[in-house]
Design a protein around this motif. Structure first.
Motif, mmCIF file in Angstrom:
data_model
loop_
_atom_site.group_PDB
_atom_site.id
_atom_site.type_symbol
_atom_site.label_atom_id
_atom_site.label_comp_id
_atom_site.label_asym_id
_atom_site.label_seq_id
_atom_site.Cartn_x
_atom_site.Cartn_y
_atom_site.Cartn_z
ATOM 1 N N SER A 100 20.472 -39.974 -23.625
ATOM 2 C CA SER A 100 21.034 -39.639 -22.358
ATOM 3 C C SER A 100 20.431 -38.577 -21.532
ATOM 4 C CB SER A 100 22.459 -39.553 -22.378
ATOM 5 O OG SER A 100 22.797 -38.452 -23.324
ATOM 6 N N VAL A 101 20.020 -37.580 -22.662
ATOM 7 C CA VAL A 101 19.348 -36.348 -22.104
ATOM 8 C C VAL A 101 18.049 -36.741 -21.521
ATOM 9 C CG1 VAL A 101 18.453 -33.896 -22.681
ATOM 10 C CG2 VAL A 101 20.825 -34.430 -23.322
ATOM 11 N N LYS A 103 17.044 -39.469 -20.368
ATOM 12 C CA LYS A 103 17.105 -40.114 -19.404
ATOM 13 C C LYS A 103 17.274 -39.269 -18.065
ATOM 14 C CE LYS A 103 20.011 -43.326 -16.592
ATOM 15 N NZ LYS A 103 21.358 -44.238 -16.783
ATOM 16 N N GLU A 104 17.976 -38.168 -18.212
ATOM 17 C CA GLU A 104 18.081 -37.112 -17.233
ATOM 18 C C GLU A 104 16.839 -36.381 -16.808
ATOM 19 O OE1 GLU A 104 21.372 -34.470 -17.851
ATOM 20 O OE2 GLU A 104 22.799 -36.109 -18.454
ATOM 21 N N GLN A 105 16.137 -36.067 -17.938
ATOM 22 C CA GLN A 105 15.074 -35.450 -17.768
ATOM 23 C C GLN A 105 13.648 -36.308 -17.065
ATOM 24 O OE1 GLN A 105 14.084 -34.252 -21.601
ATOM 25 N NE2 GLN A 105 15.358 -32.473 -21.654
ATOM 26 N N LEU A 107 14.319 -38.766 -14.975
ATOM 27 C CA LEU A 107 14.608 -38.994 -13.735
ATOM 28 C C LEU A 107 14.324 -37.832 -12.815
ATOM 29 C CD1 LEU A 107 18.247 -40.972 -13.871
ATOM 30 C CD2 LEU A 107 15.809 -41.933 -13.375
ATOM 31 N N ALA A 108 14.046 -36.686 -13.439
ATOM 32 C CA ALA A 108 13.660 -35.739 -12.704
ATOM 33 C C ALA A 108 12.097 -35.380 -12.520
ATOM 34 C CB ALA A 108 14.046 -34.224 -13.263
#
Length: 193
Positions: A100-101, A103-105, A107-108
């Motif tokens: 999940s982390v 994924k956030e990274q 998308l950035a």
């Protein structure tokens, strides 16, 4: 949850336990690793190494210098993508971020591949050979390139010899074929009907 299941080039280093890894196997951390390898496979059609063990020289070099992913293997990667990959491909499973982390990274990331701005930071040497102005519209050819080491006169002679009618072999055998032998016995007839 089984240890060691999967395609070798996508498996995390902990799958290749060489006795130095004291961290127990973690399926989620292994999945995070595989996402990094999968991204490279999708972007470039190949993986960076055959297996994440010190038996593989590319992986061994990566553990010593993670920037080699961009420097040596995939120069088209943007710096942001390289940082993401270095995070996903942390050799120790306990130091890898969760999926999940990641994924956030991911998308950035604004550019997966090198941008023109990043590209201009590198110095390229122009190795092209300057040419003079053309004097006619006709294409010119470098004789050294096209002749294959032969002079033009040799090439003309070779071409003339090639245009001469070829003789049929004379064999040292009782059934020798001679030049006047018709090799197309059925020519002019509809013998196949």
């Amino acid at each position: 949850m089984e240890f060691g299941c999967g395609s070798t080039s996508y498996l995390a280093p902990e799958h290749f336990d060489d006795g130095t890894d004291l961290v127990p196997y973690d399926a989620a951390a292994s999945d995070a690793w595989s996402l990094g390898i999968l991204l490279l496979a999708i972007l470039f059609g190949r993986t960076p190494w055959q297996e994440a063990s010190h038996m593989d020289l590319a992986y061994h070099q990566f553990t010593r210098n993670p920037a080699m992913l961009k420097d040596d293997l995939f120069p088209e990667l943007s710096l942001a993508t390289l940082r993401w990959l270095q995070s996903a491909l942390t050799p120790s499973g306990s130091d890898r971020p969760s999926v999940s982390v990641l994924k956030e990274q991911f998308l950035a990331i604004d550019h997966i591949y090198v941008t023109e701005q990043e590209d201009h930071q590198h110095t390229f040497v122009d190795l092209s050979i300057p040419t003079g102005p053309k004097q006619s519209n006709m294409n010119s050819f470098d004789s050294a390139f096209f002749s294959g080491g032969m002079s033009w006169s040799d090439m003309v002679e070779e071409e003339e010899e090639a245009s001469q009618p070829t003789k049929i072999f004379e064999l040292d055998h009782p059934n020798t074929m001679h030049e006047d032998t018709d090799i197309f016995v059925h020519s002019g007839e509809s013998w196949w009907l």
